[in-house]
Scaffold this active site. Structure first.
Site, PDB file in Angstrom:
ATOM      1  N   CYS A  20       0.851  -1.179   0.000  1.00 66.99           N
ATOM      2  CA  CYS A  20       0.000   0.000   0.000  1.00 66.99           C
ATOM      3  C   CYS A  20       0.893   1.238   0.000  1.00 66.99           C
ATOM      4  O   CYS A  20       1.742   1.389   0.881  1.00 66.99           O
ATOM      5  CB  CYS A  20      -0.904   0.010   1.229  1.00 66.99           C
ATOM      6  N   CYS A  23      -0.406   3.786   3.346  1.00 69.08           N
ATOM      7  CA  CYS A  23      -0.067   3.559   4.757  1.00 69.08           C
ATOM      8  C   CYS A  23       1.133   2.629   4.956  1.00 69.08           C
ATOM      9  O   CYS A  23       1.623   2.490   6.069  1.00 69.08           O
ATOM     10  CB  CYS A  23      -1.273   3.006   5.509  1.00 69.08           C
ATOM     11  N   CYS A  64     -45.391  34.081 -16.690  1.00 62.50           N
ATOM     12  CA  CYS A  64     -44.698  34.649 -15.541  1.00 62.50           C
ATOM     13  C   CYS A  64     -45.555  35.757 -14.931  1.00 62.50           C
ATOM     14  O   CYS A  64     -45.980  36.675 -15.638  1.00 62.50           O
ATOM     15  CB  CYS A  64     -43.345  35.224 -15.984  1.00 62.50           C
ATOM     16  N   ASP A  83     -48.283  12.125   1.145  1.00 67.43           N
ATOM     17  CA  ASP A  83     -49.576  11.794   0.548  1.00 67.43           C
ATOM     18  C   ASP A  83     -50.195  12.967  -0.216  1.00 67.43           C
ATOM     19  O   ASP A  83     -51.295  12.863  -0.730  1.00 67.43           O
ATOM     20  CB  ASP A  83     -50.542  11.263   1.609  1.00 67.43           C
ATOM     21  N   GLU A  84     -49.492  14.098  -0.301  1.00 69.63           N
ATOM     22  CA  GLU A  84     -49.974  15.251  -1.059  1.00 69.63           C
ATOM     23  C   GLU A  84     -49.135  15.439  -2.317  1.00 69.63           C
ATOM     24  O   GLU A  84     -48.016  14.957  -2.409  1.00 69.63           O
ATOM     25  CB  GLU A  84     -49.925  16.506  -0.185  1.00 69.63           C
TER      26      GLU A  84
END
Length: 103
Positions: A20, A23, A64, A83-84
């Site tokens: 590696c 590290c 607009c 739910d709306e």
């Protein structure tokens, strides 16, 4: 492709050892595995910065309330309970005025 169990970085083969580079963790290579490393990486810039004043999104025929222009981009957001119906947020393509519409 092997990853370091210590830091998660990619481990590269070097003289019979997987090491590696982040590290320093190392592990002996398993002879049954074949490793091939290519360092030929071609970088391309795939992200294009468009700025803040770009009309992105679908365009619809919506008047607009500020300037009377008849084209606007829109997006739909769930601003109320699930739910709306979602809220449509329009942005005028001419003056950039933003307004909401509820169903």
């Amino acid at each position: 492709m092997e990853f370091c169990p210590e830091c998660g970085a990619m481990m590269l083969p070097n003289n019979g050892v997987l090491k590696c580079n982040k590290c320093g963790y190392s592990n002996e290579l398993d002879n049954a595995k074949e490793y091939k490393v290519s360092e030929d990486v071609k970088a391309e810039e795939t992200v294009k910065m468009l700025g803040e004043d770009v009309d992105v999104g679908p365009v619809t025929n919506e008047t607009c309330p500020e300037c009377g222009h008849d084209k606007a981009t829109y997006k739909m957001l769930q601003t109320r309970s699930a739910d709306e119906a979602p809220t449509r947020i329009f942005t005028c393509t001419k003056c950039k005025h933003t307004w909401r519409a509820y169903d």
